[in-house]
Motif scaffolding. Structure first.
Motif, PDB file in Angstrom:
ATOM      1  N   VAL A 131     -35.691  11.400  27.899  1.00 33.76           N
ATOM      2  CA  VAL A 131     -36.185  12.779  27.863  1.00 33.76           C
ATOM      3  C   VAL A 131     -37.531  12.846  27.143  1.00 33.76           C
ATOM      4  O   VAL A 131     -38.470  13.517  27.604  1.00 33.76           O
ATOM      5  CB  VAL A 131     -35.148  13.688  27.181  1.00 33.76           C
ATOM      6  N   ARG A 132     -37.615  12.133  26.003  1.00 39.82           N
ATOM      7  CA  ARG A 132     -38.888  12.129  25.276  1.00 39.82           C
ATOM      8  C   ARG A 132     -40.003  11.494  26.101  1.00 39.82           C
ATOM      9  O   ARG A 132     -41.144  11.976  26.120  1.00 39.82           O
ATOM     10  CB  ARG A 132     -38.734  11.377  23.948  1.00 39.82           C
ATOM     11  N   PHE A 133     -39.656  10.394  26.802  1.00 37.96           N
ATOM     12  CA  PHE A 133     -40.670   9.730  27.629  1.00 37.96           C
ATOM     13  C   PHE A 133     -41.141  10.644  28.754  1.00 37.96           C
ATOM     14  O   PHE A 133     -42.349  10.762  29.015  1.00 37.96           O
ATOM     15  CB  PHE A 133     -40.087   8.444  28.210  1.00 37.96           C
ATOM     16  N   GLU A 134     -40.180  11.276  29.429  1.00 37.71           N
ATOM     17  CA  GLU A 134     -40.554  12.171  30.521  1.00 37.71           C
ATOM     18  C   GLU A 134     -41.346  13.365  29.996  1.00 37.71           C
ATOM     19  O   GLU A 134     -42.320  13.793  30.632  1.00 37.71           O
ATOM     20  CB  GLU A 134     -39.301  12.641  31.250  1.00 37.71           C
ATOM     21  N   ALA A 135     -40.916  13.881  28.838  1.00 34.23           N
ATOM     22  CA  ALA A 135     -41.665  14.993  28.252  1.00 34.23           C
ATOM     23  C   ALA A 135     -43.080  14.556  27.874  1.00 34.23           C
ATOM     24  O   ALA A 135     -44.051  15.285  28.112  1.00 34.23           O
ATOM     25  CB  ALA A 135     -40.932  15.530  27.021  1.00 34.23           C
ATOM     26  N   ARG A 136     -43.178  13.353  27.305  1.00 32.72           N
ATOM     27  CA  ARG A 136     -44.506  12.849  26.932  1.00 32.72           C
ATOM     28  C   ARG A 136     -45.361  12.615  28.174  1.00 32.72           C
ATOM     29  O   ARG A 136     -46.553  12.954  28.204  1.00 32.72           O
ATOM     30  CB  ARG A 136     -44.361  11.546  26.140  1.00 32.72           C
ATOM     31  N   LYS A 137     -44.755  12.030  29.209  1.00 33.85           N
ATOM     32  CA  LYS A 137     -45.494  11.787  30.444  1.00 33.85           C
ATOM     33  C   LYS A 137     -45.965  13.097  31.052  1.00 33.85           C
ATOM     34  O   LYS A 137     -47.126  13.218  31.488  1.00 33.85           O
ATOM     35  CB  LYS A 137     -44.600  11.032  31.432  1.00 33.85           C
ATOM     36  N   GLU A 138     -45.062  14.075  31.076  1.00 29.77           N
ATOM     37  CA  GLU A 138     -45.435  15.384  31.611  1.00 29.77           C
ATOM     38  C   GLU A 138     -46.541  16.016  30.782  1.00 29.77           C
ATOM     39  O   GLU A 138     -47.485  16.609  31.317  1.00 29.77           O
ATOM     40  CB  GLU A 138     -44.208  16.293  31.637  1.00 29.77           C
ATOM     41  N   ARG A 139     -46.426  15.862  29.440  1.00 29.62           N
ATOM     42  CA  ARG A 139     -47.455  16.417  28.572  1.00 29.62           C
ATOM     43  C   ARG A 139     -48.807  15.735  28.797  1.00 29.62           C
ATOM     44  O   ARG A 139     -49.852  16.402  28.858  1.00 29.62           O
ATOM     45  CB  ARG A 139     -47.024  16.260  27.118  1.00 29.62           C
ATOM     46  N   LEU A 140     -48.781  14.397  28.940  1.00 26.50           N
ATOM     47  CA  LEU A 140     -50.037  13.673  29.177  1.00 26.50           C
ATOM     48  C   LEU A 140     -50.652  14.058  30.516  1.00 26.50           C
ATOM     49  O   LEU A 140     -51.874  14.235  30.622  1.00 26.50           O
ATOM     50  CB  LEU A 140     -49.786  12.166  29.128  1.00 26.50           C
ATOM     51  N   GLU A 141     -49.801  14.166  31.543  1.00 28.36           N
ATOM     52  CA  GLU A 141     -50.318  14.579  32.847  1.00 28.36           C
ATOM     53  C   GLU A 141     -50.896  15.992  32.779  1.00 28.36           C
ATOM     54  O   GLU A 141     -51.949  16.271  33.371  1.00 28.36           O
ATOM     55  CB  GLU A 141     -49.196  14.515  33.884  1.00 28.36           C
ATOM     56  N   LYS A 142     -50.196  16.853  32.052  1.00 25.53           N
ATOM     57  CA  LYS A 142     -50.698  18.215  31.908  1.00 25.53           C
ATOM     58  C   LYS A 142     -52.023  18.232  31.156  1.00 25.53           C
ATOM     59  O   LYS A 142     -52.969  18.929  31.554  1.00 25.53           O
ATOM     60  CB  LYS A 142     -49.662  19.058  31.171  1.00 25.53           C
ATOM     61  N   ASP A 143     -52.088  17.450  30.079  1.00 25.42           N
ATOM     62  CA  ASP A 143     -53.342  17.369  29.321  1.00 25.42           C
ATOM     63  C   ASP A 143     -54.477  16.808  30.167  1.00 25.42           C
ATOM     64  O   ASP A 143     -55.613  17.304  30.120  1.00 25.42           O
ATOM     65  CB  ASP A 143     -53.148  16.498  28.076  1.00 25.42           C
ATOM     66  N   MET A 144     -54.149  15.767  30.966  1.00 26.07           N
ATOM     67  CA  MET A 144     -55.180  15.190  31.823  1.00 26.07           C
ATOM     68  C   MET A 144     -55.663  16.209  32.851  1.00 26.07           C
ATOM     69  O   MET A 144     -56.869  16.344  33.112  1.00 26.07           O
ATOM     70  CB  MET A 144     -54.633  13.945  32.519  1.00 26.07           C
ATOM     71  N   ALA A 145     -54.689  16.921  33.454  1.00 24.72           N
ATOM     72  CA  ALA A 145     -55.070  17.940  34.433  1.00 24.72           C
ATOM     73  C   ALA A 145     -55.913  19.028  33.781  1.00 24.72           C
ATOM     74  O   ALA A 145     -56.912  19.488  34.349  1.00 24.72           O
ATOM     75  CB  ALA A 145     -53.816  18.539  35.068  1.00 24.72           C
ATOM     76  N   GLU A 146     -55.536  19.418  32.565  1.00 25.26           N
ATOM     77  CA  GLU A 146     -56.317  20.434  31.869  1.00 25.26           C
ATOM     78  C   GLU A 146     -57.723  19.935  31.547  1.00 25.26           C
ATOM     79  O   GLU A 146     -58.694  20.673  31.689  1.00 25.26           O
ATOM     80  CB  GLU A 146     -55.601  20.837  30.579  1.00 25.26           C
ATOM     81  N   ARG A 147     -57.815  18.662  31.129  1.00 22.85           N
ATOM     82  CA  ARG A 147     -59.150  18.103  30.848  1.00 22.85           C
ATOM     83  C   ARG A 147     -60.002  18.066  32.110  1.00 22.85           C
ATOM     84  O   ARG A 147     -61.190  18.430  32.089  1.00 22.85           O
ATOM     85  CB  ARG A 147     -59.021  16.697  30.269  1.00 22.85           C
ATOM     86  N   GLN A 148     -59.396  17.613  33.217  1.00 25.09           N
ATOM     87  CA  GLN A 148     -60.143  17.577  34.467  1.00 25.09           C
ATOM     88  C   GLN A 148     -60.585  18.977  34.881  1.00 25.09           C
ATOM     89  O   GLN A 148     -61.740  19.183  35.288  1.00 25.09           O
ATOM     90  CB  GLN A 148     -59.295  16.925  35.555  1.00 25.09           C
ATOM     91  N   ASN A 149     -59.661  19.931  34.786  1.00 27.51           N
ATOM     92  CA  ASN A 149     -60.025  21.303  35.139  1.00 27.51           C
ATOM     93  C   ASN A 149     -61.093  21.843  34.198  1.00 27.51           C
ATOM     94  O   ASN A 149     -62.018  22.556  34.631  1.00 27.51           O
ATOM     95  CB  ASN A 149     -58.788  22.194  35.086  1.00 27.51           C
ATOM     96  N   ARG A 150     -60.963  21.488  32.918  1.00 31.13           N
ATOM     97  CA  ARG A 150     -61.954  21.952  31.960  1.00 31.13           C
ATOM     98  C   ARG A 150     -63.330  21.374  32.261  1.00 31.13           C
ATOM     99  O   ARG A 150     -64.342  22.084  32.236  1.00 31.13           O
ATOM    100  CB  ARG A 150     -61.507  21.586  30.551  1.00 31.13           C
ATOM    101  N   HIS A 151     -63.362  20.049  32.554  1.00 34.49           N
ATOM    102  CA  HIS A 151     -64.645  19.433  32.910  1.00 34.49           C
ATOM    103  C   HIS A 151     -65.199  20.035  34.198  1.00 34.49           C
ATOM    104  O   HIS A 151     -66.408  20.273  34.313  1.00 34.49           O
ATOM    105  CB  HIS A 151     -64.467  17.927  33.067  1.00 34.49           C
ATOM    106  N   LYS A 152     -64.292  20.268  35.163  1.00 32.27           N
ATOM    107  CA  LYS A 152     -64.742  20.841  36.428  1.00 32.27           C
ATOM    108  C   LYS A 152     -65.301  22.236  36.207  1.00 32.27           C
ATOM    109  O   LYS A 152     -66.365  22.590  36.733  1.00 32.27           O
ATOM    110  CB  LYS A 152     -63.574  20.873  37.409  1.00 32.27           C
ATOM    111  N   ARG A 153     -64.572  23.029  35.413  1.00 30.69           N
ATOM    112  CA  ARG A 153     -65.061  24.380  35.134  1.00 30.69           C
ATOM    113  C   ARG A 153     -66.384  24.338  34.376  1.00 30.69           C
ATOM    114  O   ARG A 153     -67.290  25.122  34.651  1.00 30.69           O
ATOM    115  CB  ARG A 153     -64.018  25.147  34.316  1.00 30.69           C
ATOM    116  N   ALA A 154     -66.459  23.398  33.426  1.00 34.08           N
ATOM    117  CA  ALA A 154     -67.717  23.289  32.666  1.00 34.08           C
ATOM    118  C   ALA A 154     -68.884  22.920  33.576  1.00 34.08           C
ATOM    119  O   ALA A 154     -69.977  23.463  33.450  1.00 34.08           O
ATOM    120  CB  ALA A 154     -67.556  22.251  31.558  1.00 34.08           C
ATOM    121  N   ALA A 155     -68.617  21.958  34.512  1.00 39.27           N
ATOM    122  CA  ALA A 155     -69.681  21.574  35.450  1.00 39.27           C
ATOM    123  C   ALA A 155     -70.079  22.754  36.327  1.00 39.27           C
ATOM    124  O   ALA A 155     -71.269  23.009  36.568  1.00 39.27           O
ATOM    125  CB  ALA A 155     -69.211  20.401  36.312  1.00 39.27           C
ATOM    126  N   GLU A 156     -69.052  23.469  36.821  1.00 42.99           N
ATOM    127  CA  GLU A 156     -69.362  24.631  37.667  1.00 42.99           C
ATOM    128  C   GLU A 156     -70.111  25.693  36.874  1.00 42.99           C
ATOM    129  O   GLU A 156     -71.073  26.281  37.372  1.00 42.99           O
ATOM    130  CB  GLU A 156     -68.056  25.199  38.224  1.00 42.99           C
TER     131      GLU A 156
END
Length: 868
Positions: free
Chosen positions: A458-483
């Motif tokens: 459960v902790r691993f899946e939660a961590r993986k989900e959190r990392l994926e979410k953070d990565m997606a947020e970073r990508q979206n943030r960079h994309k928004r910043a570029a736009e």
């Protein structure tokens, strides 16, 4: 129909299945009151003495503590503290053997008593009802009270039950053989036990409180009934002596007829069970502010001289209890913690007394015989008949041996209370309970590992989900910043462009403001009508117009420079013609000797003018060559000073003209049109001068004939920009000097021939201008020069018969080469690929000499050869 409550009030009892009747052996220790032991030399206090998590340490090695002072504090669920049983010093905190069949080491606090037994400050209470339930539960919790019947379950958990409790059952059965601790406690402390029951009754508010005591304890029954007489809700019941009627589930079944479900707890059916020793500890904690630091322990067995029940401080080593009661060990001595049915043999007597310790049994070999070897099961079913939980002990034993844990759970292994009735009745002496204990431990370990794995997953899946979410947020943030950056850049560019357009359209605010101020001032002077003043605006407009006119003028000047580049050439030619005409008029008045000298020097002027053709080179070397030619002409002038006076006068008169003719050659570095114009002007001037000088004396002809080769040699090398050209010029000068010496003695006929050849030299020199034509033309010119040279040679052979042969200096072979070997010099020059221009000049010289030989016959009339 009579209700269950009515049946209970009437004293109805029920039976549980199974059970056995082992020898009681209680009379050994219950005939004397509970005694107190002297302080031991040290106390070993394990920080975990209950079911649940460990407490957090509050003390360190070397600390001094008082009696009742907490040594740990609860820090998790189901966690209980431990307290100092007496005052003293903490001498060590380390891992020591635990009160468990495995004797596994557990963290323990080693306390050395100081003998003073000084209590910490306490606050006894007279009425517990003045406290709310939450405060009472906290007092029980902080006192460290656990189930003292053997399970060690935290009491505060039961006291704070969130399920409704209908019956509170008090366990005073004490069915285990040899144990009399609860019996003696009920005899001596019945009133305190009843007060503890009332505290729990206040917390749980049950319908009835039922106290169950076996009928083999008449003193305890009498004491408890007397103490509970004032409380109608408390019922004291005597139950038949049968083992294991003291079990929680069995006692509930006997007193209430209710059955606890498989793998369930009594609270599930509205029943809660408490031991009499636990209720006495609750009384002391609430009313006396005394934590659980001691308990009653039965010390018995045939090897004990004074068997009895004693108040043992928690942490007291078993050895101290045995020594105080007169222990006399025998061979193969065993010491059991607990009763003979459910107790376990201690690996050492250095094990401390804990909250769940109720008996120390030290039997001899006859009293508790050593079990024999395990034999094969005979399928007698005695174990199944004795099991109080209606299990199949023999089947469970087979599954335990085969480690078939799934089947063990299917057959309800965890419903086993480990009472030992099956082992007691087994004729094959199979230690069934030991198999069950091991199997339970392994199953618990597997379940714990499984739970840990699930939690880790459960902790691993939660961590993986959190990392994926953070990565997606970073990508979206960079994309928004570029736009946003792109959009911002575009918007800023648009804003800047718009501002620039507005600024360009807006007039100067200062000028406008000044104009407004002037208009206001003018209006004030005129006293009425506002007359606009546009002077500042007009000045700004005039400035812009001036800038525009200046820009147009500069552009026109640039265009004029390009246009006038051709016009300058024409102007230069016109200027040269004008200068020639002016000089011609000045020379008409010169003496006849001047005409002859001018006629003699005319080829030199032509030679100086001719280099204007090859001076189309852009380098400074060509200009330097022209200047050198002029210098050489001046040097030859000095050499000719020995000629006749008329020649000197003519030469001096014409020298300025030669300089004037040579000077225009300097600007020959101009473009091609200017050069051609200059050459044409020079030729025109030469023709005009020839007509004026036709009447010069014959001596001038000789001088001109002597200087003509030198002029040609001087003019020829100026076309070359390289060092080779300079070398050729030097060679030509040497040859000219040799010829000069040879020609000084020539007859008048040679002079006349030279005079006749002068126009031909002009005509020959003029074609040198196009020597820059392609290669084919040059080769043709070379061939023609060779032909003319051969003709000249034949003519010279005839001339030698009539003209005296000049004296030749043997030290100057170059003169002979220049005079007699012209074809040999011209052919290699023509065929050389390095300097085709040099070949063209040589060809011109050859052509001039050929014409000279042809015109010797006309030497009597040299003036008739007008090149025009």
């Amino acid at each position: 129909m009579v209700s269950l409550l009515e049946q209970i009030e009437r004293g109805t009892l029920w039976q549980f299945p199974g059970g056995i009747h082992p020898p009681e052996c209680k009379s050994i220790s219950n005939h004397s009151p509970i005694t107190r032991l002297p302080l031991p030399e040290k106390l070993v206090i394990p920080i975990k003495q209950h079911i649940g998590a460990n407490g957090r340490l509050l003390v360190a090695k070397g600390d001094l503590v008082l009696k009742g002072q907490p040594l740990t504090v609860p820090n998790a669920n189901w966690s209980l503290p431990v307290h100092a049983p007496t005052s003293g010093e903490i001498v060590d905190i380390c891992s020591l053997p635990s009160a468990h069949p495995s004797a596994l080491p557990e963290l323990s606090i080693v306390l050395k008593p100081d003998g003073k037994d000084v209590w910490q400050a306490r606050s006894p209470r007279e009425d517990y009802r003045q406290l709310d339930k939450k405060a009472l539960v906290d007092i029980i919790h902080n006192a460290g009270i656990a189930g003292m019947g053997g399970a060690g379950f935290p009491t505060y958990i039961k006291a704070d039950s969130h399920q409704p409790i209908e019956y509170l059952v008090v366990n005073g059965v004490e069915c285990e053989p040899y144990i009399t601790a609860d019996d003696c406690l009920m005899r001596e402390k019945a009133a305190e036990i009843i007060q503890g029951i009332e505290i729990m009754q206040y917390l749980l508010n049950p319908a009835r409180v039922i106290i169950g005591i076996e009928d083999n304890k008449p003193e305890a029954l009498s004491a408890m009934r007397e103490a509970a007489a004032h409380n109608d809700a408390i019922l004291v019941r005597s139950i038949p002596t049968k083992y294991p009627s003291g079990g929680e589930k069995q006692l509930i079944r006997v007193l209430t007829s209710k059955e606890v479900p498989s793998q369930g707890i009594p609270a599930d059916i509205g029943v809660l069970v408490q031991n009499v020793g636990t209720l006495f500890a609750v009384y002391e904690a609430v009313m006396l502010d005394k934590p659980l630091i001691e308990r009653v322990v039965t010390v018995t067995g045939n090897t004990i001289t004074r068997p009895a029940n004693v108040w043992a401080l928690l942490g007291t080593e078993v050895k101290h209890l045995l020594d105080c009661q007169g222990f006399t060990p025998v061979e193969a001595q065993r010491v059991v913690m607990g009763g003979p049915m459910m107790g376990f043999t201690l690996p050492t007597v250095r094990i401390p007394v804990v909250k769940t310790t109720n008996c120390i049994l030290a039997p001899d070999n006859q009293e508790l015989a050593e079990p024999g070897d395990e034999k094969a099961c005979i399928r007698c079913s005695a174990c199944a008949d004795a099991c109080p939980q209606s299990l199949l002990p023999q089947q469970l034993q087979w599954f335990a041996k085969g480690k078939e844990y799934d089947k063990l759970e299917t057959y309800n292994l965890f419903d086993c209370i480990e009472c030992g009735a099956c082992s007691y009745v087994c004729p094959s002496e199979i230690p069934l309970v030991q198999y069950y204990r091991v199997a339970k431990a392994e199953i618990r370990e597997q379940k714990l590992d499984k739970v840990k794995a699930e939690r880790a997953k459960v902790r691993f899946e939660a961590r993986k989900e959190r990392l994926e979410k953070d990565m997606a947020e970073r990508q979206n943030r960079h994309k928004r910043a570029a736009e946003e950056t792109t959009a911002s850049a575009e918007e800023q560019a648009k804003i800047a462009a718009a501002a620039a357009r507005v600024q360009s359209k807006q007039p100067d605010k200062s000028a406008v403001q000044a104009a407004i101020e002037r208009a206001k001032a003018k209006k004030a002077q005129e006293g009425g009508e506002l007359v606009p003043d546009n002077s500042q605006v007009a000045l700004e407009r005039e400035k812009r117009k001036a800038q525009a006119r200046q820009y147009k003028a500069e552009k026109a000047a640039t265009e004029d420079d390009e246009v006038t580049s051709g016009e300058d050439k024409k102007a230069a030619v016109a200027a040269a013609i004008a200068r020639a005409k002016a000089k011609k008029a000045a020379l008409n008045e010169s003496v006849d000797t001047t005409d002859a000298a001018s006629n003699a020097l005319q080829p030199e002027a032509q030679a100086i003018a001719e280099p204007t053709t090859p001076t189309a080179e852009p380098e400074d070397k060509r200009k330097t060559a022209v200047a050198a030619a002029i210098a050489r002409a001046k040097a030859k002038k000095a050499a000719l000073n020995e000629s006749v006076d008329t020649t000197d006068a003519a030469s001096n008169a014409l020298q300025p003209e030669a300089q004037a003719t040579a000077e225009p050659t300097t600007p020959t570095a101009e473009p091609e049109d200017k050069r051609k114009a200059a050459v044409a002007a020079a030729i025109a001037r030469a023709k005009a001068k020839k007509a004026a000088l036709n009447e010069s004396v014959d001596m001038t002809d000789a001088a001109s004939n002597a200087l003509q080769p030198e002029a040609q040699a001087t003019a020829t090398p100026t076309a070359e920009p390289e060092d080779k050209r300079k070398a050729a010029v030097a060679a030509a000068i040497a040859r000219a000097k040799a010829k000069k010496a040879a020609l000084n003695e020539s007859v008048d006929m040679a002079d006349a021939a030279s005079n006749a050849l002068q126009p031909e030299a002009q005509a020959t020199a003029e074609p040198t201008a196009p020597t820059a034509e392609p290669e084919d033309k040059r080769k043709a010119a070379v061939a023609a020069a060779i032909a003319r040279a051969k003709a000249k040679k034949a003519a010279q052979a005839q001339q030698e018969q009539t003209v005296e042969t000049p004296t030749v200096n043997v030290d100057e072979p170059t003169a002979l080469a220049a005079e007699d070997n012209v074809p040999e010099v011209c052919e290699p020059a023509a065929t050389s690929a390095e300097d085709k221009r040099k070949a063209a000049v040589a060809a011109a010289i050859a052509r001039a000499k050929a014409k000279k030989a042809a015109q010797q016959a006309q030497s009597d009339q040299p003036e008739g050869n007008d090149p025009s």
